[in-house]
Design an enzyme around this catalytic site. Structure first.
Site, PDB file in Angstrom:
ATOM      1  N   ASN A  34      18.454   5.647 -16.929  1.00 36.10           N
ATOM      2  CA  ASN A  34      19.836   5.775 -17.319  1.00 36.10           C
ATOM      3  C   ASN A  34      20.785   5.522 -16.161  1.00 36.10           C
ATOM      4  OD1 ASN A  34      21.865   6.788 -19.215  1.00 36.10           O
ATOM      5  ND2 ASN A  34      20.025   7.623 -20.161  1.00 36.10           N
ATOM      6  N   GLU A  79      -9.183  -8.169  -1.291  1.00 32.97           N
ATOM      7  CA  GLU A  79      -9.689  -7.954   0.057  1.00 32.97           C
ATOM      8  C   GLU A  79      -9.608  -9.245   0.865  1.00 32.97           C
ATOM      9  OE1 GLU A  79     -13.269  -4.754   0.500  1.00 32.97           O
ATOM     10  OE2 GLU A  79     -13.739  -6.861   0.542  1.00 32.97           O
ATOM     11  N   HIS A 135     -10.839  -2.067  -0.510  1.00 25.37           N
ATOM     12  CA  HIS A 135     -12.241  -1.898  -0.170  1.00 25.37           C
ATOM     13  C   HIS A 135     -12.842  -0.693  -0.904  1.00 25.37           C
ATOM     14  CE1 HIS A 135     -15.665  -2.764   2.334  1.00 25.37           C
ATOM     15  NE2 HIS A 135     -15.806  -1.457   2.567  1.00 25.37           N
TER      16      HIS A 135
END
Lengths: 698, 142
Positions: A412, A72, A50
């Site tokens: 990693n 929404e 919103h």
């Protein structure tokens, strides 16, 4: 027609806000995925969509407005229990987030030309809806769900509400539908009221159950309750324990429902609105109370404070001289008193200005859960991410610089460290790997650790790879200590990854991490146990503008060393200095350190030595070396000043600082020194190969 | 040349020769002070000083021009000039006066054994000739 929304301030504010909302969105979707659906999260998501819709439409940013509008719609269905949160919904929400990010990037590069195509994502959003997308339908559901939420609160109740919200309690609306067959419905409503009063405090009911006549036919009653419980527990409890009811629905009292809540003052509505969520999203509340300041202004303030620090040190010194000269003069005592007070104020000012540049590392942490989720999903691994110390504050420039290395280390760990579930099962480990990232303060430093419980670094493989890539000879490899072998991973172009995938192994490796840590005057350490995991520890200074420096003398010249690079100071009898192929070394804590006399590099005579030498053990990234100094002056806060364009960058120096007596001292740059040392001894490079630390040198 | 002729100059001495700098280049003149060496930098960089909280590099023109070794005396001064938006100090043996020239001639190939390119010209006064330095060139060009 350049309106107000064309101004750079407005655009800046919009982008900042969007970024904040996007981060919040990411956090919330992750929370949704991990903890499942709760009305609070759904409400939060709805509110973000919103907010974004509102601000993007104000900026005339059509595509973002359309997308957030569709979001929404979906979230509204979820909120009204017309749509269940499922994996596809979460994935779509993540896609929305990605698209919003792209839209934002487009907006930054060229507002007139938004390239991102939002049609596919809008389609996906519509596909997850249970029925065909229908505007009229949405309107109807809204009406239905909220039809009996009409509170007209008096000032008493509002005060109660505010009080509750401030003390962190929840405000809930409980819609109860009393069974058709229930006799004396209004009495039943009173009983429910009593029951709710046990769980909390009912401050309002609609209709007013105490006023209605006993025989009134009411079947739907809404209670406004202040309680410690959250909506779902409250609902479950009442459903179990109440009698003669058809339906109980409990929703938090905020958001859309507020529109139906007739309140005399609009401003107050906003406050309640924000405060109600403050328990779950402290972040939002804080944002409303801060002021955005241009970094340049802070930078300038920092510089001015730096000047003050220097001048104060000088005033104190002059005061002391005067005091010695005119010891009987009261005025000079006054001067020293004032000087002390000013110095305290400056100290606090400095701390304040420095703090204003600090941000909690949470900002950075927020990016990790999503990344870890995506990565582990694509690698078919199970990873539990643990983030600790998100409130640890760091200088924003440092946070920016350390972002890439941290991301790299995380990738990693997941890529090379943590094993796939079936391998973990075979080795008797829990299926889910743990990746723990922590941040904390230690003295004037920030320590970051990245730890996994994966397979650890295979030292044998590291050695082989290093030999294959001609970083070391096989003969050298024999003589390396365990730590030295581990440090080989920081060597440029080094990678143990057998297969190249799109996550890592693109020719970049730990050397990038090392370079970044270098640049920040930081130190990095690795601990690894095969089969048990790897832990990286990064130690960083709090800020770059003012640093704690160790003042040392080399012959009679004073130099400042960043404390963050100083590991320890030892005094050694000269006869304990040994030579390995011409390089002076010293064994300190069972580690062989190369010793450096800067005198030789600066062409100044070595001072006639006493029986002992002072060795400052310096560390930068993964390297360690011992600097021989003639005198230790002490440590103090030093303001880093650039040497200027005219002098330019000189290897070995990071800047200069002004000392209390007004004289200038150069600040040594440990990275530069270690480079200088290795580059100048070109002829003796072979000697270096065997000696500690220098292995894996660039 | 007329612009040069109208301007005022700061006249200073270096190894008993007179030199001048256009006054608009000169920021201030300070007494010789302790200069902190910066090793591994330009060979004629004497070091850095603290000029009211700013780090200012100081160069030694004797070294720059390969003149004989100099000794710091009571009259040694640092002329701080502003060049390319940065302040740089220049060590000179003495600062004499502010003057105007009657005439300015283009520099010959060599001035007092120094490459003529480093000079704007030779200023003529009643008391003799003064070499006008091109400060940018002296500072930045090898």
């Amino acid at each position: 027609m350049a309106g107000i929304f064309e101004s750079s301030e407005m655009i800046g504010a919009f982008l900042d806000e969007t970024e904040e909302q996007l981060q919040l969105l990411e956090q919330s979707i992750l929370e949704l995925e991990q903890k499942g659906e709760t009305p609070e999260i759904v409400q939060k998501l709805f509110r973000i969509a919103h907010t974004l819709k509102g601000s993007s439409s104000a900026m005339g940013f059509e595509k973002m407005k359309l997308l957030t509008h569709e979001m929404e719609n979906v979230l509204d269905r979820v909120r009204n229990h017309l749509l269940k949160i499922s994996k596809p919904v979460i994935n779509v929400l993540f896609q929305c987030l990605d698209h919003l990010r792209m839209l934002k990037e487009d907006f930054v590069s060229d507002r007139k030309d938004i390239k991102t195509d939002i049609a596919p994502i809008i389609n996906s959003l519509r596909e997850v809806l249970p029925e065909k997308y229908n505007e009229v339908d949405t309107g109807k559901t809204k009406d239905e769900s909220n039809q009996f939420v009409e509170f007209t609160l008096g000032s008493d109740q509002q005060a109660q509400l505010e009080q509750a919200v401030k003390s962190g309690l929840n405000v809930l609306i409980c819609h109860v539908k009393i069974s058709e067959g229930s006799l004396m419905k209004s009495a039943r409503a009173c009983l429910i009221l009593n029951y709710f009063n046990e769980l909390g405090t009912v401050i309002y009911t609609d209709p007013d159950v105490l006023e209605t006549p006993d025989d009134a036919e009411i079947d739907r009653v809404s209670y406004l309750v202040i309680t410690q419980m959250d909506a779902s527990t409250f609902e479950a409890k009442s459903r179990d324990e109440l009698m003669d009811i058809d339906e109980v629905k409990v929703v938090p009292f905020y958001g859309e429902t507020l529109q139906n809540y007739k309140q005399p003052e609009k401003a107050q509505q906003k406050e309640t609105d924000i405060d109600t969520t403050s328990k779950t999203a402290n972040y939002e509340k804080r944002v409303t109370q801060t002021v955005r300041v241009d970094v340049e202004r802070l930078e300038k303030m920092m510089n001015l404070v730096g000047e003050l620090v220097i001048e104060q040190a000088r005033i104190l010194q002059v005061g002391n001289i005067l005091h010695n000269r005119y010891s009987s003069d009261d005025v000079i005592d006054d001067l020293l008193g004032i000087s002390n007070r000013v110095s305290r104020v400056i100290g606090e000012l400095q701390e304040g200005v420095m703090k204003s540049r600090m941000l909690p590392i949470q900002q950075l942490f927020n990016r990790f859960p999503r990344m870890v989720r995506d990565l582990s999903e694509s690698l078919n691994k199970q990873v539990e991410l643990i983030l600790e110390g998100g409130d640890t504050e760091m200088d924003r420039t440092i946070i920016e610089e350390i972002t890439d290395p941290l991301i790299h280390l995380i990738r990693n760990a997941i890529d090379h460290g943590i094993e796939t579930p079936d391998i973990r099962k075979k080795t008797g480990k829990p299926l889910k790997g743990i990746l723990r990232i922590t941040a904390f303060h230690q003295e004037n430093h920030v320590i970051l650790t990245i730890e996994d419980d994966g397979r650890g670094i295979d030292l044998r493989k590291v050695k082989q790879a290093a030999i294959k890539k001609q970083i070391i000879t096989s003969q050298d490899a024999e003589n390396l200590t365990e730590q030295e072998v581990i440090n080989l991973i920081f060597h440029t172009g080094f990678s143990t990854s057998q297969t190249v995938n799109d996550i890592s192994g693109r020719g970049v490796g730990m050397d990038i991490v090392r370079n970044h840590v270098d640049r920040l005057n930081g130190i990095i350490d690795v601990e690894t146990k095969q089969g048990e995991g790897t832990k990286f520890t990064i130690k960083l200074p709090l800020t770059l503008a003012i640093l704690t420096g160790l003042l040392v003398k080399i012959n009679d010249e004073t130099y400042a060393l960043p404390m963050s690079n100083v590991i320890e100071i030892v005094r050694k009898p000269e006869r304990e200095i040994e030579f390995v192929k011409g390089q002076a070394v010293s064994v300190i804590r069972e580690k062989v350190l190369p010793l450096i006399w800067l005198h030789d590099y600066f062409n100044i005579p070595r001072r006639k030595r006493g029986r002992n030498v002072f060795i400052v053990v310096l560390g930068v990234a993964e390297k360690r070396l011992g600097l021989v100094v003639d005198e230790l002056v002490g440590n103090q806060e030093v303001v880093v000043k650039p040497l200027g364009m005219y002098i330019g960058k000189i290897e070995g120096f990071s800047g200069a600082t002004i000392l209390g007596d007004g004289s200038v001292a150069c600040i040594l740059d440990v990275v530069g020194i270690s480079k200088m040392v290795s580059s100048r001894k070109v002829t003796a490079v072979d000697d270096y190969q065997n000696c500690d630390i220098e292995v894996g040198d660039r | 040349m007329s612009v040069l002729l109208d301007a005022q100059y700061v006249e200073y001495e270096l190894a008993n020769e007179k030199y001048a700098l256009i006054i608009s280049d000169v920021y201030e003149i300070i007494k010789m002070q302790k200069v902190t060496p910066v090793h591994n930098s330009k060979p004629y960089l004497e070091g850095i000083i603290n000029l009211r909280g700013k780090i200012v590099p100081v160069i030694n023109l004797h070294k720059r021009f390969g003149l004989n070794n100099y000794t710091v005396t009571k009259s040694t001064r640092i002329v701080v000039v502003k060049s390319r938006d940065e302040m740089v100090g220049i060590v000179v043996d003495r600062v004499n006066q502010v003057i105007k020239f009657l005439e300015i001639q283009p520099p010959p190939e060599m001035v007092a054994g120094i490459n003529g390119d480093y000079f704007e010209g030779i200023g003529i006064t009643d008391e003799g000739v003064v070499s006008i330095l091109k400060i940018d060139k002296v500072l930045y060009e090898a």
